[in-house]
Scaffold this active site. Structure first.
Site, PDB file in Angstrom:
ATOM      1  N   ALA A  72       0.831  -1.214   0.000  1.00  0.00           N
ATOM      2  CA  ALA A  72       0.000   0.000   0.000  1.00  0.00           C
ATOM      3  C   ALA A  72       0.861   1.258   0.000  1.00  0.00           C
ATOM      4  CB  ALA A  72      -0.936   0.007   1.209  1.00  0.00           C
ATOM      5  N   THR A  98      18.162  -0.591  -1.309  1.00  0.00           N
ATOM      6  CA  THR A  98      18.352   0.783  -1.803  1.00  0.00           C
ATOM      7  C   THR A  98      19.822   1.091  -2.079  1.00  0.00           C
ATOM      8  OG1 THR A  98      18.297   3.091  -1.022  1.00  0.00           O
ATOM      9  CG2 THR A  98      18.283   1.416   0.663  1.00  0.00           C
ATOM     10  N   ASP A  99      20.059   2.022  -2.980  1.00  0.00           N
ATOM     11  CA  ASP A  99      21.434   2.469  -3.246  1.00  0.00           C
ATOM     12  C   ASP A  99      22.054   3.144  -2.026  1.00  0.00           C
ATOM     13  OD1 ASP A  99      19.994   4.868  -3.284  1.00  0.00           O
ATOM     14  OD2 ASP A  99      20.736   5.535  -5.241  1.00  0.00           O
ATOM     15  N   GLU A 100      21.209   3.535  -1.062  1.00  0.00           N
ATOM     16  CA  GLU A 100      21.745   4.255   0.100  1.00  0.00           C
ATOM     17  C   GLU A 100      22.623   3.361   0.970  1.00  0.00           C
ATOM     18  OE1 GLU A 100      19.091   7.035   1.929  1.00  0.00           O
ATOM     19  OE2 GLU A 100      17.866   7.165   0.124  1.00  0.00           O
ATOM     20  N   TYR A 102      18.329   4.967   8.615  1.00  0.00           N
ATOM     21  CA  TYR A 102      17.559   4.287   7.566  1.00  0.00           C
ATOM     22  C   TYR A 102      18.445   3.365   6.744  1.00  0.00           C
ATOM     23  CZ  TYR A 102      15.536   3.647   2.892  1.00  0.00           C
ATOM     24  OH  TYR A 102      15.113   3.104   1.707  1.00  0.00           O
ATOM     25  N   ALA A 154      21.398   2.225   7.322  1.00  0.00           N
ATOM     26  CA  ALA A 154      22.039   1.168   8.124  1.00  0.00           C
ATOM     27  C   ALA A 154      21.061   0.022   8.358  1.00  0.00           C
ATOM     28  CB  ALA A 154      22.526   1.737   9.452  1.00  0.00           C
ATOM     29  N   LYS A 160      18.486  -0.737   6.431  1.00  0.00           N
ATOM     30  CA  LYS A 160      18.274  -1.426   5.147  1.00  0.00           C
ATOM     31  C   LYS A 160      19.459  -2.352   4.829  1.00  0.00           C
ATOM     32  CE  LYS A 160      15.412  -1.093   2.499  1.00  0.00           C
ATOM     33  NZ  LYS A 160      14.135  -1.842   2.361  1.00  0.00           N
ATOM     34  N   HIS A 190      24.198  14.204   5.825  1.00  0.00           N
ATOM     35  CA  HIS A 190      23.584  14.179   4.488  1.00  0.00           C
ATOM     36  C   HIS A 190      24.512  13.555   3.438  1.00  0.00           C
ATOM     37  CE1 HIS A 190      20.864  16.752   1.640  1.00  0.00           C
ATOM     38  NE2 HIS A 190      20.944  15.490   1.257  1.00  0.00           N
TER      39      HIS A 190
HETATM   40  P1  NAD Z   1       6.732   3.848   1.457  1.00  0.00           P
HETATM   41  O1  NAD Z   1       7.146   4.454   2.753  1.00  0.00           O
HETATM   42  O2  NAD Z   1       5.923   4.668   0.493  1.00  0.00           O
HETATM   43  O3  NAD Z   1       5.872   2.530   1.738  1.00  0.00           O
HETATM   44  C1  NAD Z   1       6.206   1.609   2.725  1.00  0.00           C
HETATM   45  C2  NAD Z   1       4.993   0.712   2.948  1.00  0.00           C
HETATM   46  O4  NAD Z   1       5.340  -0.285   3.912  1.00  0.00           O
HETATM   47  C3  NAD Z   1       3.777   1.462   3.511  1.00  0.00           C
HETATM   48  O5  NAD Z   1       2.609   1.040   2.851  1.00  0.00           O
HETATM   49  C4  NAD Z   1       3.760   1.062   4.980  1.00  0.00           C
HETATM   50  O6  NAD Z   1       2.455   1.072   5.547  1.00  0.00           O
HETATM   51  C5  NAD Z   1       4.312  -0.351   4.896  1.00  0.00           C
HETATM   52  N1  NAD Z   1       4.930  -0.800   6.149  1.00  0.00           N
HETATM   53  C6  NAD Z   1       5.780  -0.114   6.953  1.00  0.00           C
HETATM   54  N2  NAD Z   1       6.123  -0.884   8.016  1.00  0.00           N
HETATM   55  C7  NAD Z   1       5.494  -2.083   7.862  1.00  0.00           C
HETATM   56  C8  NAD Z   1       5.467  -3.283   8.609  1.00  0.00           C
HETATM   57  N3  NAD Z   1       6.162  -3.402   9.745  1.00  0.00           N
HETATM   58  N4  NAD Z   1       4.721  -4.301   8.151  1.00  0.00           N
HETATM   59  C9  NAD Z   1       4.005  -4.187   7.002  1.00  0.00           C
HETATM   60  N5  NAD Z   1       3.982  -3.077   6.258  1.00  0.00           N
HETATM   61  C10 NAD Z   1       4.721  -2.034   6.679  1.00  0.00           C
HETATM   62  O7  NAD Z   1       8.058   3.309   0.806  1.00  0.00           O
HETATM   63  P2  NAD Z   1       8.481   3.207  -0.741  1.00  0.00           P
HETATM   64  O8  NAD Z   1       9.095   4.489  -1.141  1.00  0.00           O
HETATM   65  O9  NAD Z   1       7.369   2.640  -1.524  1.00  0.00           O
HETATM   66  O10 NAD Z   1       9.663   2.144  -0.616  1.00  0.00           O
HETATM   67  C11 NAD Z   1       9.390   0.754  -0.759  1.00  0.00           C
HETATM   68  C12 NAD Z   1      10.670  -0.004  -0.582  1.00  0.00           C
HETATM   69  O11 NAD Z   1      11.618   0.431  -1.545  1.00  0.00           O
HETATM   70  C13 NAD Z   1      11.336   0.196   0.792  1.00  0.00           C
HETATM   71  O12 NAD Z   1      11.865  -1.031   1.214  1.00  0.00           O
HETATM   72  C14 NAD Z   1      12.447   1.190   0.506  1.00  0.00           C
HETATM   73  O13 NAD Z   1      13.519   1.006   1.416  1.00  0.00           O
HETATM   74  C15 NAD Z   1      12.820   0.816  -0.904  1.00  0.00           C
HETATM   75  N6  NAD Z   1      13.384   1.888  -1.746  1.00  0.00           N
HETATM   76  C16 NAD Z   1      12.736   3.083  -1.877  1.00  0.00           C
HETATM   77  C17 NAD Z   1      13.267   4.050  -2.692  1.00  0.00           C
HETATM   78  C18 NAD Z   1      12.583   5.396  -2.891  1.00  0.00           C
HETATM   79  O14 NAD Z   1      13.179   6.292  -3.490  1.00  0.00           O
HETATM   80  N7  NAD Z   1      11.349   5.570  -2.450  1.00  0.00           N
HETATM   81  C19 NAD Z   1      14.459   3.817  -3.389  1.00  0.00           C
HETATM   82  C20 NAD Z   1      15.088   2.570  -3.239  1.00  0.00           C
HETATM   83  C21 NAD Z   1      14.530   1.610  -2.414  1.00  0.00           C
HETATM   84  P1  TYD Z   2      14.587  12.427  -0.199  1.00  0.00           P
HETATM   85  O1  TYD Z   2      13.440  12.552  -1.133  1.00  0.00           O
HETATM   86  O2  TYD Z   2      14.330  12.490   1.267  1.00  0.00           O
HETATM   87  O3  TYD Z   2      15.381  11.103  -0.590  1.00  0.00           O
HETATM   88  P2  TYD Z   2      16.805  10.530  -0.037  1.00  0.00           P
HETATM   89  O4  TYD Z   2      17.186  11.237   1.184  1.00  0.00           O
HETATM   90  O5  TYD Z   2      16.440   9.121   0.242  1.00  0.00           O
HETATM   91  O6  TYD Z   2      17.755  10.710  -1.165  1.00  0.00           O
HETATM   92  O7  TYD Z   2      15.633  13.567  -0.528  1.00  0.00           O
HETATM   93  C1  TYD Z   2      16.211  13.708  -1.808  1.00  0.00           C
HETATM   94  C2  TYD Z   2      17.227  14.817  -1.728  1.00  0.00           C
HETATM   95  O8  TYD Z   2      16.547  16.040  -1.450  1.00  0.00           O
HETATM   96  C3  TYD Z   2      18.221  14.639  -0.598  1.00  0.00           C
HETATM   97  O9  TYD Z   2      19.486  15.129  -1.009  1.00  0.00           O
HETATM   98  C4  TYD Z   2      17.670  15.504   0.517  1.00  0.00           C
HETATM   99  C5  TYD Z   2      17.016  16.643  -0.246  1.00  0.00           C
HETATM  100  N1  TYD Z   2      15.833  17.239   0.432  1.00  0.00           N
HETATM  101  C6  TYD Z   2      15.771  18.626   0.620  1.00  0.00           C
HETATM  102  O10 TYD Z   2      16.675  19.393   0.225  1.00  0.00           O
HETATM  103  N2  TYD Z   2      14.680  19.146   1.252  1.00  0.00           N
HETATM  104  C7  TYD Z   2      13.668  18.363   1.719  1.00  0.00           C
HETATM  105  O11 TYD Z   2      12.701  18.899   2.318  1.00  0.00           O
HETATM  106  C8  TYD Z   2      13.738  16.958   1.487  1.00  0.00           C
HETATM  107  C9  TYD Z   2      12.625  16.055   1.975  1.00  0.00           C
HETATM  108  C10 TYD Z   2      14.841  16.440   0.842  1.00  0.00           C
END
Ligand code: NAD
Ligand code: TYD
Length: 364
Positions: free
Chosen positions: A18, A146-148, A170, A172, A174, A296
């Site tokens: 979701a 994640t790439d992080e 976060y 760490a 992951k 950062h």
């Molecule tokens: P998101 O925060 O939008 O969604 C996370 C979902 O997980 C939510 O629906 C939340 O309700 C659910 N959730 C949280 N804790 C839970 C638990 N204990 N049990 C069951 N459900 C739970 O995240 P996203 O951006 O869709 O990321 C999804 C995955 O991709 C994550 O594992 C994240 O680390 C990874 N990821 C995200 C990005 C990005 O840029 N968004 C990039 C690389 C990897």
């Molecule tokens: P974010 O979307 O939080 O992704 P991540 O930290 O996982 O890369 O942030 C993307 C970039 O934008 C990051 O360098 C932090 C910066 N940022 C801001 O400058 N202002 C903000 O309010 C947010 C949320 C992020």
């Protein structure tokens, strides 16, 4: 079954389905109409949103192949019975926002580490059942990472074998989660794969993250809090490409392997903000330079050779993806206005109150 070829894994458990990327994966897999059945397990934290699955739930044929369960991946009593009924587990569930991990790290350990452990144990029990002939085969588990986990990459591109040097709670958590997954391949011979995606953007992205926060704030002529000098670099990946790559690795990835999923769209944060303000027709004067995020990461960049060799190519160029995203937020204001209320108000105050009060002009 009406479209596509028969899926390798006809019954999926999609955790975190979701959320932003998980819901895109669910919508896209169900829309293929290849007969795949999906059980979504989601705790419905602040980031979980049933509305993200509305397009699938509105189609009776797709809705009949979707089961929605509210529950925690760290709760073995919920996970075990669900794992017994699927051919693969795709774990999107996570606490996913770096800034929240700095404010309150514990939830990240519970979900991103212990949650992964519980999923692995459930998969291991199913593998045991398969060995005893009690089910047809062991389930595959794909861990969405994640790439992080590589930490800040000043130059060059991270390869899958590089050292993991995460620098936020976060990343760490992951890293710990995916290392557990790897250990289950080595120790128990389990069928696991890991993807490391780069910064993802697109429709249904929670407005706490940079791109949707700035789009929705700018639409309301609110200030845009740019951390530090804004010259940090991220590699942007369109959400449907990220979800598609995960599906591709699920179907074709080699057990025990990790796959980078780059976007090949590296931009400074300033470049991204300039582009989205242009798309919105809003002025740069909304941008405020605020106190930087502690620790950062300056830059992320990954080498995508391994994923390309597996036969995957991204489809969406950044400028077109960003324009489509801006358009989606313009057309779906009910969706994000509902999120930017309640818990959001407290979070926003905690994260940005003092920062914006002490902010200055960002200068172009
Ligand atoms: P998101 O925060 O939008 O969604 C996370 C979902 O997980 C939510 O629906 C939340 O309700 C659910 N959730 C949280 N804790 C839970 C638990 N204990 N049990 C069951 N459900 C739970 O995240 P996203 O951006 O869709 O990321 C999804 C995955 O991709 C994550 O594992 C994240 O680390 C990874 N990821 C995200 C990005 C990005 O840029 N968004 C990039 C690389 C990897
Ligand atoms: P974010 O979307 O939080 O992704 P991540 O930290 O996982 O890369 O942030 C993307 C970039 O934008 C990051 O360098 C932090 C910066 N940022 C801001 O400058 N202002 C903000 O309010 C947010 C949320 C992020």
């Amino acid at each position: 079954m009406s479209g596509g070829t028969a899926p390798r894994f006809p019954r999926l458990l999609v955790t975190g389905g979701a959320g932003f990327i998980g819901s895109c994966f669910v919508r896209d897999v169900l829309a293929r109409k290849d007969g795949t059945h999906i059980t979504v397990l989601d705790k419905m934290t602040y980031a979980g949103n049933r509305a993200n699955l509305a397009p699938a739930e509105a189609d009776p044929e797709q809705a009949a192949r979707l089961l929605f369960v509210v529950g925690d991946i760290a709760d073995a009593s919920v996970v075990a019975p669900l794992a017994s009924e699927v051919d693969a587990i795709v774990n999107f569930a996570a606490e996913s926002h770096v800034d929240r991990s700095i404010l309150d790290p514990e939830a990240f350990l519970r979900t991103d580490v212990m949650g992964v452990h519980v999923l692995l144990e459930a998969a291991r029990a199913e593998a045991e059942r398969a060995r005893r002939g009690e089910r047809a085969g062991a389930p595959r588990m794909l861990q969405v990472s994640t790439d992080e986990v590589y930490g800040s990459v000043e130059t060059g591109e991270s390869r899958e074998g590089d050292l993991l040097e995460p620098r936020s709670p976060y990343s760490a958590a992951k890293a710990a989660g995916e290392l557990l997954v790897r250990s289950y391949f080595v120790t128990y011979g389990m069928d696991v794969v890991v993807t490391r995606g780069s910064n993802t953007y697109g429709p249904y992205h929670h407005p706490e993250k940079l791109i949707p926060l700035f789009i929705t704030n700018a639409m309301d002529d609110q200030q845009l809090p740019l951390y530090g000098d804004g010259l940090q670099r991220r590699d942007w990946l369109y959400v449907a490409d990220h979800a598609g790559a995960i599906g591709h690795v699920l179907a074709h990835g080699v057990a025990g392997e990790t796959y980078n999923v780059p976007g090949d769209n590296e931009r400074t944060n300033r470049d991204v903000v300039t582009a989205l303000l242009d798309d919105l027709g809003k002025p740069w004067s909304l941008v405020r330079q605020v106190e930087d995020r502690p620790g950062h990461d300056r830059r992320y960049a990954m080498d995508g050779t391994r994923l390309a060799a597996l036969g995957w190519t991204n489809r969406m160029p950044f400028e077109r993806g960003l324009a489509a995203t801006v358009e989606w937020y313009r057309a779906n204001q009910d969706w994000w206005r509902a999120i930017k209320s309640g818990e959001w108000t407290d979070y926003y105050q905690r994260q940005y109150g003092a920062r914006l009060a002490g902010s200055r002009e960002a200068g172009r």
